[in-house]
Design a protein around this motif. Structure first.
Motif, PDB file in Angstrom:
ATOM      1  N   VAL A  40       0.854  -1.191   0.000  1.00  0.00           N
ATOM      2  CA  VAL A  40       0.000   0.000   0.000  1.00  0.00           C
ATOM      3  C   VAL A  40       0.886   1.235   0.000  1.00  0.00           C
ATOM      4  O   VAL A  40       2.053   1.168   0.376  1.00  0.00           O
ATOM      5  CB  VAL A  40      -0.969   0.041   1.211  1.00  0.00           C
ATOM      6  N   SER A  41       0.306   2.353  -0.422  1.00  0.00           N
ATOM      7  CA  SER A  41       1.059   3.609  -0.495  1.00  0.00           C
ATOM      8  C   SER A  41       0.372   4.678   0.339  1.00  0.00           C
ATOM      9  O   SER A  41      -0.822   4.579   0.637  1.00  0.00           O
ATOM     10  CB  SER A  41       1.128   4.093  -1.944  1.00  0.00           C
ATOM     11  N   VAL A  42       1.120   5.709   0.669  1.00  0.00           N
ATOM     12  CA  VAL A  42       0.555   6.850   1.383  1.00  0.00           C
ATOM     13  C   VAL A  42      -0.583   7.429   0.540  1.00  0.00           C
ATOM     14  O   VAL A  42      -0.448   7.597  -0.671  1.00  0.00           O
ATOM     15  CB  VAL A  42       1.636   7.918   1.655  1.00  0.00           C
ATOM     16  N   GLY A  43      -1.709   7.682   1.180  1.00  0.00           N
ATOM     17  CA  GLY A  43      -2.873   8.225   0.489  1.00  0.00           C
ATOM     18  C   GLY A  43      -3.923   7.183   0.138  1.00  0.00           C
ATOM     19  O   GLY A  43      -5.063   7.532  -0.167  1.00  0.00           O
ATOM     20  N   ASP A  44      -3.563   5.892   0.169  1.00  0.00           N
ATOM     21  CA  ASP A  44      -4.535   4.837  -0.123  1.00  0.00           C
ATOM     22  C   ASP A  44      -5.586   4.777   0.977  1.00  0.00           C
ATOM     23  O   ASP A  44      -5.263   4.889   2.162  1.00  0.00           O
ATOM     24  CB  ASP A  44      -3.860   3.459  -0.203  1.00  0.00           C
ATOM     25  N   ARG A  45      -6.852   4.603   0.577  1.00  0.00           N
ATOM     26  CA  ARG A  45      -7.924   4.335   1.544  1.00  0.00           C
ATOM     27  C   ARG A  45      -8.011   2.833   1.696  1.00  0.00           C
ATOM     28  O   ARG A  45      -8.086   2.110   0.703  1.00  0.00           O
ATOM     29  CB  ARG A  45      -9.255   4.900   1.053  1.00  0.00           C
ATOM     30  N   VAL A  46      -7.987   2.354   2.935  1.00  0.00           N
ATOM     31  CA  VAL A  46      -7.956   0.916   3.186  1.00  0.00           C
ATOM     32  C   VAL A  46      -9.002   0.508   4.218  1.00  0.00           C
ATOM     33  O   VAL A  46      -9.475   1.324   5.006  1.00  0.00           O
ATOM     34  CB  VAL A  46      -6.559   0.459   3.671  1.00  0.00           C
ATOM     35  N   VAL A  47      -9.331  -0.773   4.181  1.00  0.00           N
ATOM     36  CA  VAL A  47     -10.165  -1.407   5.198  1.00  0.00           C
ATOM     37  C   VAL A  47      -9.252  -2.378   5.930  1.00  0.00           C
ATOM     38  O   VAL A  47      -8.489  -3.116   5.304  1.00  0.00           O
ATOM     39  CB  VAL A  47     -11.350  -2.162   4.551  1.00  0.00           C
ATOM     40  N   TYR A  48      -9.312  -2.365   7.260  1.00  0.00           N
ATOM     41  CA  TYR A  48      -8.424  -3.216   8.050  1.00  0.00           C
ATOM     42  C   TYR A  48      -9.227  -4.028   9.060  1.00  0.00           C
ATOM     43  O   TYR A  48     -10.400  -3.756   9.302  1.00  0.00           O
ATOM     44  CB  TYR A  48      -7.349  -2.380   8.752  1.00  0.00           C
ATOM     45  N   GLU A  49      -8.578  -5.044   9.624  1.00  0.00           N
ATOM     46  CA  GLU A  49      -9.215  -5.905  10.620  1.00  0.00           C
ATOM     47  C   GLU A  49      -9.775  -5.042  11.752  1.00  0.00           C
ATOM     48  O   GLU A  49      -9.089  -4.147  12.244  1.00  0.00           O
ATOM     49  CB  GLU A  49      -8.207  -6.903  11.199  1.00  0.00           C
ATOM     50  N   PRO A  50     -11.014  -5.294  12.180  1.00  0.00           N
ATOM     51  CA  PRO A  50     -11.652  -4.441  13.190  1.00  0.00           C
ATOM     52  C   PRO A  50     -10.874  -4.316  14.501  1.00  0.00           C
ATOM     53  O   PRO A  50     -10.885  -3.269  15.119  1.00  0.00           O
ATOM     54  CB  PRO A  50     -12.996  -5.116  13.437  1.00  0.00           C
ATOM     55  N   PHE A  51     -10.209  -5.361  14.919  1.00  0.00           N
ATOM     56  CA  PHE A  51      -9.496  -5.303  16.191  1.00  0.00           C
ATOM     57  C   PHE A  51      -7.991  -5.387  15.997  1.00  0.00           C
ATOM     58  O   PHE A  51      -7.255  -5.708  16.918  1.00  0.00           O
ATOM     59  CB  PHE A  51      -9.994  -6.412  17.124  1.00  0.00           C
ATOM     60  N   GLY A  52      -7.526  -5.075  14.786  1.00  0.00           N
ATOM     61  CA  GLY A  52      -6.101  -5.122  14.492  1.00  0.00           C
ATOM     62  C   GLY A  52      -5.416  -3.818  14.865  1.00  0.00           C
ATOM     63  O   GLY A  52      -6.032  -2.765  14.947  1.00  0.00           O
ATOM     64  N   GLY A  53      -4.141  -3.893  15.104  1.00  0.00           N
ATOM     65  CA  GLY A  53      -3.339  -2.701  15.317  1.00  0.00           C
ATOM     66  C   GLY A  53      -3.407  -2.118  16.713  1.00  0.00           C
ATOM     67  O   GLY A  53      -4.082  -2.623  17.597  1.00  0.00           O
ATOM     68  N   THR A  54      -2.676  -1.024  16.861  1.00  0.00           N
ATOM     69  CA  THR A  54      -2.580  -0.309  18.128  1.00  0.00           C
ATOM     70  C   THR A  54      -2.947   1.143  17.894  1.00  0.00           C
ATOM     71  O   THR A  54      -2.419   1.778  16.983  1.00  0.00           O
ATOM     72  CB  THR A  54      -1.133  -0.384  18.670  1.00  0.00           C
ATOM     73  N   GLU A  55      -3.849   1.668  18.717  1.00  0.00           N
ATOM     74  CA  GLU A  55      -4.227   3.074  18.585  1.00  0.00           C
ATOM     75  C   GLU A  55      -3.170   3.942  19.254  1.00  0.00           C
ATOM     76  O   GLU A  55      -2.742   3.670  20.375  1.00  0.00           O
ATOM     77  CB  GLU A  55      -5.589   3.332  19.212  1.00  0.00           C
ATOM     78  N   VAL A  56      -2.740   4.980  18.529  1.00  0.00           N
ATOM     79  CA  VAL A  56      -1.719   5.896  19.029  1.00  0.00           C
ATOM     80  C   VAL A  56      -2.236   7.315  18.848  1.00  0.00           C
ATOM     81  O   VAL A  56      -2.747   7.661  17.786  1.00  0.00           O
ATOM     82  CB  VAL A  56      -0.392   5.724  18.249  1.00  0.00           C
ATOM     83  N   LYS A  57      -2.092   8.138  19.890  1.00  0.00           N
ATOM     84  CA  LYS A  57      -2.504   9.539  19.798  1.00  0.00           C
ATOM     85  C   LYS A  57      -1.269  10.419  19.862  1.00  0.00           C
ATOM     86  O   LYS A  57      -0.414  10.239  20.725  1.00  0.00           O
ATOM     87  CB  LYS A  57      -3.460   9.891  20.934  1.00  0.00           C
ATOM     88  N   THR A  58      -1.182  11.355  18.916  1.00  0.00           N
ATOM     89  CA  THR A  58      -0.123  12.357  18.934  1.00  0.00           C
ATOM     90  C   THR A  58      -0.801  13.709  18.784  1.00  0.00           C
ATOM     91  O   THR A  58      -1.419  13.985  17.755  1.00  0.00           O
ATOM     92  CB  THR A  58       0.905  12.153  17.805  1.00  0.00           C
TER      93      THR A  58
END
Length: 94
Positions: free
Chosen positions: A58-76
């Motif tokens: 994938v590239s910067v700017g792509d709109r994607v759908v991801y696993e509902p409970f995948g990943g880590t939420e990060v706030k900056t």
């Protein structure tokens, strides 16, 4: 800005509408959690056992759908992002 490591991707979540078509305002508990967003940064890719690097699909700017409970939420600051592995991306929205 976050700079992901390896085969990770940083996604800015797409927020759902807070009002319905008829004008009803939805509370936080009534809103569906979205699993769609825009890629804002990509890592350098995965390294195979033979040392070869495989670029992320994938590239910067792509709109994607991801696993509902995948990943880590990060706030900056005021922004909220999801950092996840490339394999947690289900599809690219065209």
């Amino acid at each position: 800005m976050l700079k992901p490591y390896g085969n990770r991707v940083v996604i800015q979540k797409t927020e759902r509408e807070t009002t319905t078509a008829s004008g009803i305002v939805l509370t936080d508990s009534a809103k569906e959690k979205t699993n769609e967003g825009t890629v804002v940064a990509v890592g350098t890719g995965r390294i195979l056992n033979n040392g070869e690097r495989v670029e992320i699909g994938v590239s910067v700017g792509d709109r994607v759908v991801y696993e509902p409970f995948g990943g880590t939420e990060v706030k900056t600051g005021d922004e909220s992002y999801i950092v996840l592995k490339e394999e947690d991306i289900i599809a690219i929205v065209e």
